[in-house]
Design an enzyme around this catalytic site. Structure first.
Site: not given
Ligand SMILES: C[S@@+](CC[C@H](N)C(=O)[O-])C[C@H]1O[C@@H](n2cnc3c(N)ncnc32)[C@H](O)[C@@H]1O
Length: 339
Positions: A200, A226-228, A246
């Site tokens: 994350d 990291g940034d995915f 989503h």
């Molecule tokens: C809607 S939340 C879902 C969290 C978890 N997977 C769940 O089911 O409850 C989206 C997650 O994606 C992470 N996220 C958003 N952009 C991201 C990125 N560019 N790189 C890594 N993680 C990211 C957010 O920090 C967050 O934890």
């Protein structure tokens, strides 16, 4: 048109049920906002003691508290009110699992649904693209609040995901966008042999450590920062994208599925979890309503059907794709990177 006495007027009851659903939500969130559950966490009180502690006018208090009893948010023994396990866990501000602020923010946002429908714009001021999250959650406190909300949502799917699949043949799992690790904690609880990780944004790490420490598993879960969209996903037998696709536009979803494919070894599995819409778009309202929530909170996010997700996985190269319902309104769709 004049109404005739012979015509049976349509029943208002379905509308009445919707109207009172709104009342129920307001009563519950207002109780959280006023601190009812936080005060009662210290021990049971009478209506009058609670009224004095919360500085409320006498007129509404009996109906307010008994409505909370009827809604299963409070219990009443004689003249004493106490929290239920549900309200004590999620609506008592002293607990890390508190989601009152998360739910109230959604409640306020939904007042602007008409604006979102007129403009197509999310009802927050954060930009599109990867900065959508980093702009919004600049502080650890903001991440804590957001990830508590995520726990409340993924807490409902953790146990069924742990049962939906034969995890005995899996060594390692990484939850991509896994927030503060609550879903992998549910997997570890049921399958202690797993090596688990979360990938994350760096800002999540402090609340991840905090939460894993509270659950007593900090030494069993690895955080990959990291940034995915730019950093390769960690290698693992199973990668999970839960409530992630989503959030994004079609191209970004396809990119994430393809990046997961690249990170998996042959035989590795991707699991995608979201509240997917039924193919006919008329089954349960759940996923259609959460899709409108994505309209309110993201520039391009929306729910999608399992058939659409199946196409993204197929295009990326996955095979053996299956979809099963998870909990009340989520679907787990998974595919294997062929050997
Ligand atoms: C809607 S939340 C879902 C969290 C978890 N997977 C769940 O089911 O409850 C989206 C997650 O994606 C992470 N996220 C958003 N952009 C991201 C990125 N560019 N790189 C890594 N993680 C990211 C957010 O920090 C967050 O934890």
């Amino acid at each position: 048109m004049p109404e005739s006495l012979d015509t049976q007027p349509v029943s208002a009851e379905p509308l009445w049920r919707l109207g009172t659903a709104y009342f129920s939500r307001k009563v519950t969130l207002t109780a959280a906002e006023l601190g009812v559950f936080t005060v009662l966490a210290d021990g049971p009180l009478t209506a009058e003691q609670l009224r004095i502690r919360l500085e409320l006018h006498p007129r509404g208090v009996p109906d307010f508290l008994d409505a909370l009893v009827a809604l299963d948010m409070l219990e009443r023994d004689g003249d004493q009110y106490r929290n239920t396990p549900l309200s004590d866990h999620f609506l008592n501000e002293k607990r890390p699992s508190y989601v009152g602020a998360f739910l109230s923010a959604a409640d306020a946002r939904w007042d602007r649904l008409a604006d979102a429908l007129r403009t197509g714009e999310p009802q927050n001021r954060w930009g599109a693209g990867p900065q959508m999250f980093t702009e919004q959650y600049r502080t650890t406190a903001a991440w804590r609040n957001f990830t508590a909300g995520m726990d409340y949502l993924n807490g409902m799917i953790g146990p069924p995901v742990a049962e939906a699949f034969d995890w005995t043949s899996v060594d390692s799992v990484v939850d991509v966008g896994g927030a503060r690790g609550n879903l992998v904690a549910a997997l570890l609880r049921r399958h202690p042999h797993l090596k688990a990780g979360v990938f994350d944004l760096p800002g999540v790490e402090p609340v991840f450590i905090e939460h894993m420490t509270q659950l007593g598993i900090a030494d069993r879960v690895t955080f990959h920062a990291g940034d995915f969209f730019t950093v390769p996903m960690p290698a693992a037998d199973v990668l999970i994208l839960s409530h992630v696709l989503h959030d994004w536009a079609l191209q970004e979803r396809q990119a994430l599925v393809s990046r997961a494919f690249d990170a998996l070894a042959p035989g590795g599995r991707l699991m995608v979890i979201d509240p997917m819409i039924d193919d006919d778009r008329r089954g349960t309202a759940g996923a259609l309503l959460t899709s409108l929530n994505m309209l309110m909170v993201t520039p391009h996010g929306a729910e999608y059907t399992a058939a659409e997700a199946r196409d993204w996985l197929t295009e990326a190269g996955f095979t053996g794709i299956t979809a099963v319902p998870i909990g009340v309104h989520n679907t787990l769709l998974s595919g294997v990177r062929p050997a």
